[in-house]
Scaffold this active site. Structure first.
Site, short mmCIF file in Angstrom:
data_model
loop_
_atom_site.label_atom_id
_atom_site.label_comp_id
_atom_site.label_asym_id
_atom_site.label_seq_id
_atom_site.Cartn_x
_atom_site.Cartn_y
_atom_site.Cartn_z
CD GLU A 1 30.94 37.56 36.04
OE1 GLU A 1 30.60 36.82 37.23
OE2 GLU A 1 30.44 38.75 36.15
CE LYS B 1 40.47 33.42 22.95
NZ LYS B 1 40.06 32.21 22.90
#
Ligand code: NAD
Length: 473
Positions: free
Chosen positions: A245, A170
């Protein structure tokens, strides 16, 4: 206007189960350039089912076979370099000259780096009477942001495929278009059906559906610390592995013996890279008190050379920000910096005079910032640099490490070995000494609230592998 309302599931472009759409906007002209589907949980269910069905076949392929697909992926990305660079410049506002490398060249290089890594990786190891084997973790959900939209996708998808995992991606709904080019390339190179699937839509709906789906074994996420925290909470219900991250507030330490021109230029280049919409940007420049006036003057002159302008013009180094809301958020940080008492050296919250349209923000430098100010603690994600003075080296290290983040950093000094010793004292996942370049094979990731896990190179591959020990007679 591009119609990108189909999603890619099980090797085919299909209609979303929903009827809604999301506009993709050109950051410079503010015009709608494309529409994508505002997908539904049903789309995620279909995509995960396809990825689950493809897993046994893909995970049984040899590393050499997977490496061949990665080679073709790298070539496919290389063949569409210009189209990718132009696309990302339109939606994100990255100057074209930088897009060619960072938005288009880097993903091709990243995919290519995994060819050799996959071929040379030690998939099995003997430890006394045990055979230790590395196996793909399963179906992986990849959720990515808008600032380096294709690079962040490829940094997940390439190692996941190398590991033998199948993927549901996504991408960011703000800058999704390069992900569709990626899906077209997978289609052209005839990646087996269901190995890579693309859904589109809002994070709170589709992103959370991916994280909560019981057949998704791992979620690899890049984005804000806020969304990362939410993903970790949701994943906890199933003790699901997450790789995160997240944000950064990186420090750049200029040592007393550093050459002023090179050091300040390197600092500004990092701070303003992609309009400062870069998670590794060095947004805090730490300067010795004895050289404060000289380095602030240098920073002012160099920052003012970053004239905001049309990102397609090859001389432009500072394009617009990605969106209206990003522009407003960055402007409010500039106002906060002034209100908290920092000295505005150049820039400011107004629209740059020469840019009537577009989500531009002036290149802005603050001096006399103290590390407790909001502009020194929060990730701004715009062309805003904070200069902070330090008294001695211990003070510099203390200031650099006084943050919830730990993603990146820089040290510049006259003596390389001494600068390296300082770099070792920074609590951060990466540090550059004296302005050296990015390494796609070196582990990338954060200490503290900048994330969990590592991407790139062999470390990036290992994230997607389970470890099994088989004791044999
Ligand atoms: P974001 O967190 O808003 O969105 C990132 C992605 O997560 C998007 O695809 C979004 O739709 C999705 N998302 C949002 N809420 C979600 C939820 N509750 N559950 C699941 N998915 C959700 O971030 P952004 O604004 O797109 O990107 C900017 C941020 O990304 C910055 O904070 C930046 O530091 C960070 N970033 C980090 C790195 C890194 O490698 N550490 C790299 C680039 C960007």
């Amino acid at each position: 206007m591009q119609d990108r309302t189909k999603i890619y599931i099980d090797g085919a472009w299909v209609a979303s189960a929903g009827t809604g759409t999301i506009d993709v906007v050109n950051a410079t002209s503010e015009e709608v350039i494309a529409q994508i589907a505002d997908g539904t949980v049903d789309d995620v269910n279909q995509a995960v089912a396809a990825a689950k069905a493809a897993l046994p076949g893909w995970s049984a392929t040899s590393p050499d076979e997977r490496a061949k697909y990665l080679q073709r992926l790298s070539e496919g990305l290389g063949a569409r370099l210009d189209e990718i660079a132009t696309t990302v410049t339109a939606e994100v506002g990255t100057p074209y000259i930088i897009s060619q490398m960072a938005q288009a060249g880097l993903p091709a290089m990243m995919a290519g780096s995994y060819v050799e890594i996959t071929q040379q990786f030690e998939w099995e190891e003997r430890i006394d009477n045990s055979l230790v084997v590395r196996e793909p973790i399963g179906v992986v959900g990849c959720i990515t942001p808008w600032n380096y939209p294709l690079h962040q996708v490829v940094a997940k998808v390439a190692p996941a495929l190398a590991a033998g995992c199948t993927v549901v991606l996504k991408p960011s709904q703000v800058a999704p278009l390069s992900a569709y080019i990626l899906a077209e390339i997978f289609d052209e190179i005839e990646l087996p059906k269901g190995v890579f699937n693309l859904v589109s839509g809002a994070g709170r709906v589709l992103g959370e559906a991916i994280v909560e789906h019981p057949d998704v074994s791992m979620v690899s996420f890049t984005g804000s610390t806020r969304a990362g925290r939410r993903i970790m909470e949701l994943a906890a219900g199933q003790i699901k592995k997450v790789a995160l991250e997240l944000g950064g507030k990186s420090a750049f330490v200029i040592l007393p013996d550093a050459p002023a021109d090179e050091a300040v230029a390197a600092g500004i280049q990092s701070g303003f890279l992609n309009g400062g919409q870069t998670c590794i940007s060095w947004t805090r420049m730490l300067v010795p008190a004895s050289r404060r006036d000289e380095l602030v003057a240098k920073a002012k002159a160099i920052a003012e050379s970053y004239a905001p302008g049309d990102p397609m013009d090859p001389s432009t180094m500072l394009g617009p920000l990605v969106s209206k809301s990003q522009q407003e958020s960055v402007r409010s940080y500039i106002e906060k910096g002034v209100a908290e008492g920092a000295t505005l050296v150049t820039g400011g919250a107004e629209q740059p005079e020469q840019c009537e349209k577009g989500y531009f923000v002036k290149p802005t430098v603050f001096a006399d910032v103290t590390n407790d100010m909001t502009i020194a603690q929060e990730e701004i994600f715009g062309p805003v640099l904070s200069i902070i003075v330090y008294e001695d080296e211990d003070d510099a290290i203390r200031i650099a490490n006084d943050t919830i983040y730990g993603l990146h950093g820089g040290v510049y000094g006259g003596d390389k070995d001494h600068a390296l010793a300082v770099a070792k004292r920074l609590q951060t996942g990466q540090v550059d000494v004296n302005g050296v370049s990015f390494n796609v094979k070196a582990p990338f990731g954060g200490y503290k609230q900048s994330g969990l896990g590592r991407e790139y190179g062999r470390y990036g591959l290992e994230e997607f592998l389970e470890v099994k020990a088989i004791q044999i007679p």
